[in-house]
Design an enzyme around this catalytic site. Structure first.
Site, PDB file in Angstrom:
ATOM      1  N   ASP A 438      45.310  41.780  31.001  1.00 56.56           N
ATOM      2  CA  ASP A 438      44.241  42.855  30.825  1.00 56.56           C
ATOM      3  C   ASP A 438      43.702  42.866  29.654  1.00 56.56           C
ATOM      4  OD1 ASP A 438      42.939  45.417  31.490  1.00 56.56           O
ATOM      5  OD2 ASP A 438      44.673  46.440  30.925  1.00 56.56           O
ATOM      6  N   GLU A 441      38.769  40.787  27.496  1.00 62.68           N
ATOM      7  CA  GLU A 441      37.424  40.467  27.519  1.00 62.68           C
ATOM      8  C   GLU A 441      36.902  39.695  26.091  1.00 62.68           C
ATOM      9  OE1 GLU A 441      38.700  43.306  28.598  1.00 62.68           O
ATOM     10  OE2 GLU A 441      38.319  42.669  30.667  1.00 62.68           O
ATOM     11  N   ASP A 514      38.207  48.775  36.259  1.00 70.85           N
ATOM     12  CA  ASP A 514      38.745  50.257  36.183  1.00 70.85           C
ATOM     13  C   ASP A 514      37.656  50.978  37.206  1.00 70.85           C
ATOM     14  OD1 ASP A 514      40.554  50.011  34.902  1.00 70.85           O
ATOM     15  OD2 ASP A 514      39.631  50.498  32.920  1.00 70.85           O
TER      16      ASP A 514
HETATM   17  O1  MIG Z   1      42.732  50.669  28.377  1.00 69.62           O
HETATM   18  O2  MIG Z   1      46.950  49.176  30.955  1.00 69.62           O
HETATM   19  O3  MIG Z   1      42.130  47.955  33.787  1.00 69.62           O
HETATM   20  O4  MIG Z   1      44.466  48.591  35.134  1.00 69.62           O
HETATM   21  O5  MIG Z   1      46.237  50.137  34.053  1.00 69.62           O
HETATM   22  C1  MIG Z   1      43.316  50.888  29.550  1.00 69.62           C
HETATM   23  C2  MIG Z   1      46.309  50.269  31.004  1.00 69.62           C
HETATM   24  C3  MIG Z   1      43.995  49.382  29.764  1.00 69.62           C
HETATM   25  C4  MIG Z   1      42.799  48.997  31.762  1.00 69.62           C
HETATM   26  C5  MIG Z   1      43.016  48.126  33.065  1.00 69.62           C
HETATM   27  C6  MIG Z   1      43.869  48.977  34.086  1.00 69.62           C
HETATM   28  C7  MIG Z   1      45.302  49.415  33.078  1.00 69.62           C
HETATM   29  C8  MIG Z   1      45.061  50.080  31.861  1.00 69.62           C
HETATM   30  N1  MIG Z   1      44.107  49.195  31.133  1.00 69.62           N
END
Ligand code: MIG
Length: 829
Positions: A438, A441, A514
């Protein structure tokens, strides 16, 4: 020598200026001295430069170089159907390196070169690339001379004085009725004509319809004109822009803030072939472990251990199938990657083992930010080995993410990737089966992402963050995948990433990030997954139910239905929302959700075979109607129906309280899955959509393999595989792929590829089986169900032996046959 000449030239020029500008008084100009205080009034203006007329060419193997006297253009024959174009403004090409295309040389059968008064022609068996002498316009034609894609203006560039290099531009002619597809996860209508986009991987919580950019950069599009398709892949990792006849109705342009103007023209004319050929450049998704095609349950976050165990228990007690449970960031110790919060999870290995004994795989999240903490071994190792990214002036790149102040590994460095891959050792030893990447980016709280001056290794080719930003996430999940693959040895890893660049499908599946619990987002998800599939990202899914916000029972059930036909099927939700499990919406909906998750499990052998067709042959998994029937212009605006593989067509219900919907079926015959009812294709049908149904159709002549309902993959031994055969008046092939389900033995031919040929007439039906490969299935027989026979059975012969067919309650006939049968002949009375 050269240096002093240049100064003399400047000096002379300045003298000229002084003659026309009396305010400057007299200055003594000495040869060889650069007077910085001189007024410099005639610096060449920065303008867009366009290629001029072609002045000459030369050839090196399958590369042709054309020059206008100063700039060069390389035309490379990559394969019979793919031609690469590169522009070097000053005649010097950048080093040929790409994260998307590991190998740009494919097999080229024949190519030749022609020149006449007006143009040069580089010809393969299928494509001709024409380079006009007078204006340097490049175009691509098929063998018959039909132009598929033409330059509107010569390629052009503009110097970038702040960063060096050039802004590079390509402007193509947009034909009047041309439609455009592709470009990854853009949350908008399938046909992107009339729109402009930018590619810059961005963390976009609760994104909206038309928002741009989102998490991924896939600079690949498909043009479709008068039924003929081609693709353009602009392999440039900088911030890229695409304009599809938005600014000017007759022009499609793409440009970048840096790097090389380098693109691949990919010939069709079938859209499907364009996508397949794009995959020959950028690779396909590896065959996932079968369990990864089951249902996954996720939430931010399930903790502590008792909560996770309770979740698992609920699935099994309520008999709702599930193969994977996710641990989001709270499983870690202070969000430090590769650690456990021992208060919540005192014995992870034991917990994961118990979950595994109950048929659950554990998937854990890993983010790129490494907490700045001298007592944390990952930070210490990274620091010692200089693995973290640095700014232009050599400071460390620091920023705040979940763990607090963090530094970030430079995943574009092969040595860093190797190290990162090894960090998973502990998690793998604890039994983790998959990893979710995650925030890659990369996302940084407050400022969004890294500043542009951050430096990257770029696999030895060096670059600032301007160049590496869009591949950062891809290289992170690559490191993750390669590390897991080594650690697992024989087992296939499962990986999922949020950020991606073209080619990421070689390392991971993706989810759309999200999203929001609204009907609009359900619709968006259907668009995004179709788009991702046509853009070379086949293994994709949405957060079922919507990440933020609260779905009601109906929306959740409709989303589960869509999820059955999402290549990746995972429910996920943010931590500040109400509980979101398949049973969270009352008994009626629990039963509905169960029914559809069970459907996913019944279809697994089909779904797995479709993934095989992707992995081996590059077929997309989801196929928009336009891709199935691109010749029909009326299909261009259809976005709700799509095919999963080539045998199943679905049209998810995307509105609340919808009692029925119009569904278009492509030309041919289809059966309504729920009642074996024959429907004529080539037109729309009004289909009832009570909440316990979603429109789902099987192509006539299909042999559809079905597993019995299981609570998880491999829960039961299958004694006899069910095959449902749908009658047809034509000849139709179906494929079934089988193997161990989770090893790499298939790379050594340890698999079975079964082809079923079904031929039918109004009073008969035959099925032939051809088997290839070295795997042996664990069952001995097939239960062949004959569906929708339009005649009364007279006799059934299996390999020349008469057998009986038993009718069942639904009007189908059951014939039990050996798995080794060669033919089944059914004749009417
Ligand atoms: O700032 O890890 O898109 O699926 O549950 C949020 C917490 C960070 C974003 C991801 C989401 C995940 C969440 N993450």
């Amino acid at each position: 020598m050269a240096k002093s000449k240049e100064v003399i030239f400047m000096a002379k020029d300045l003298t000229k200026q002084q003659e026309t500008d009396e305010n400057h008084g007299t200055q003594v100009l000495e040869e060889g001295v650069h007077h910085v205080n001189n007024p410099v009034l005639d610096l060449p203006e920065i303008v867009k430069n366009y290629l001029g007329p072609v002045a000459g060419y030369h050839q090196e193997n399958n590369n042709y170089y054309f020059s206008d006297g100063s700039a060069s253009v390389e035309i490379k024959v990559v394969s019979d159907e793919i031609i690469r174009v590169r522009l070097a403004p000053k005649g010097l090409f950048l080093e040929d390196f790409s994260y998307a295309v590991p190998q740009s040389d494919q097999h080229v059968a024949v190519y030749n070169f022609e020149e006449d008064q007006l143009a040069y022609r580089v010809k393969t068996n299928t494509v001709t690339c024409v380079i006009n002498k007078a204006d340097f316009l490049v175009s691509f034609e098929d063998r018959e001379g039909k132009a598929y894609n033409k330059d509107y203006a010569p390629m052009h560039w503009e110097e970038n004085p702040d960063f060096g290099g050039y802004y590079v531009y390509c402007t193509k002619l947009a034909m009047a009725s041309e439609a455009f597809y592709g470009l990854g996860d853009k949350p908008t209508h399938l046909n992107i004509r009339g729109r402009r986009f930018v590619n810059w991987n961005s963390d976009t919580y609760s994104f909206q319809f038309h928002q741009d950019p989102l998490y991924r950069s896939i600079p690949f599009y498909i043009g479709l004109h008068e039924g003929d398709a081609y693709g353009i892949f602009f392999d440039n990792t900088f911030k890229t822009y695409f304009d599809f006849a938005a600014e000017a109705q007759d022009q499609t342009s793409f440009w970048s803030e840096g790097g090389e103007l380098q693109y691949y023209y990919i010939h069709g004319p079938h859209m499907m072939d364009v996508v397949k050929r794009y995959h020959t450049l950028t690779g396909t998704h590896y065959l996932p472990p079968l369990w990864a095609l089951g249902f996954h349950q996720c939430r931010w976050s399930y903790y502590p251990e008792s909560k996770v165990k309770d979740l698992a228990k609920n699935f099994r007690e309520r008999k709702i199938p599930c193969d994977a449970i996710y641990l989001d960031i709270d499983y870690m110790d202070g969000y430090r990657c590769f650690t456990w919060n021992k208060r919540y999870f005192p014995d992870p290995k034991k917990m994961i083992k118990e979950l595994a004994d109950d048929g659950f795989h554990t998937v854990v999240i890993i983010d790129p930010g490494i907490k700045v903490d001298e007592n944390y071994w990952v930070f210490r190792e990274g620091k010692k080995n200089r693995y973290f990214c640095r700014r232009g002036d050599d400071y460390f790149m620091e920023g705040y993410v979940w763990p607090g102040r963090c530094q970030f590994p430079d995943f574009t460095n092969a040595e860093v990737r190797e190290w990162w891959g090894g960090l998973f050792k502990g998690l793998v030893e604890a039994g983790v089966a998959g990893v979710w990447n995650d925030m890659n980016e990369p996302a940084v709280f407050g400022r969004g992402t890294f500043p542009n001056d951050v430096r990257h290794n770029f696999d030895g080719f060096r670059g600032s963050h301007r160049k590496a930003h869009n591949v950062y996430g891809m290289q992170m999940v690559r490191a993750t995948y390669e590390g897991l693959k080594k650690l697992f040895q024989k087992k296939r890893p499962f990986t999922i990433t949020r950020a991606a660049y073209a080619g990421t499908q070689r390392y991971a599946s993706v989810w759309t990030g999200d999203n929001v619990a609204t009907w609009e987002h359900l619709r968006l998800g259907a668009l995004q997954l179709q788009r991702l599939s046509t853009s070379g990202m086949p293994f994709c899914g949405t957060d079922i139910g919507g990440f933020s916000g609260e779905p009601d029972a109906e929306l959740f059930t409709r989303w589960i239905q869509f999820g059955v036909f999402s290549p990746f099927m995972r429910a996920h939700s943010a931590g500040d929302t109400a509980e979101r499990e398949p049973w969270s919406f009352g008994e009626t909906h629990e039963a509905l959700n169960r029914k559809f998750i069970e459907l996913r499990y019944k279809l697994l052998p089909y779904i797995y075979s479709v993934f095989w067709e992707h992995a081996k042959y590059g077929f997309p998994i989801l196929r928009p109607i336009t891709m199935v029937e691109q010749l029909l212009e009326g299909n261009i605006q259809r976005e709700e129906e799509f095919c999963f593989g080539d045998k199943i067509l679905v049209s998810p219900v995307l509105n609340p309280g919808q009692p029925n919907k119009m569904v278009y079926l492509p030309v041919g015959e289809w059966y309504d899955y729920w009642e074996d009812r024959l429907l004529e294709g080539g037109k729309e049908h009004k289909v009832d959509t009570p909440i316990d149904k979603m429109p789902m159709f099987i192509k006539a002549g299909t042999v559809l393999p079905e597993y019995p309902v299981m609570q998880y993959v491999n829960e039961k031994k299958i004694d006899s595989l069910k095959l449902v055969v749908y009658h047809t008046l034509r000849e139709v092939n179906s494929y079934l792929y089988e193997d161990h389900g989770d090893t790499f033995a298939y790379e050594q031919q340890i698999y079975l590829e079964k082809k079923f040929v079904v031929k039918g007439a109004p009073d008969r039906l035959s099925i032939h089986q051809h088997v290839e490969g070295l795997y042996s299935e664990k069952y001995d027989t097939y239960d062949v169900y004959l569906a929708a026979l339009p005649f009364k059975i007279g006799q059934v012969k299996v390999d020349d032996t008469l057998v009986s067919a038993e009718p069942d309650a639904t009007g189908r006939y059951l014939v039990k046959v050996s798995k080794d049968f060669r033919s089944i002949q059914i004749v009417g009375q």
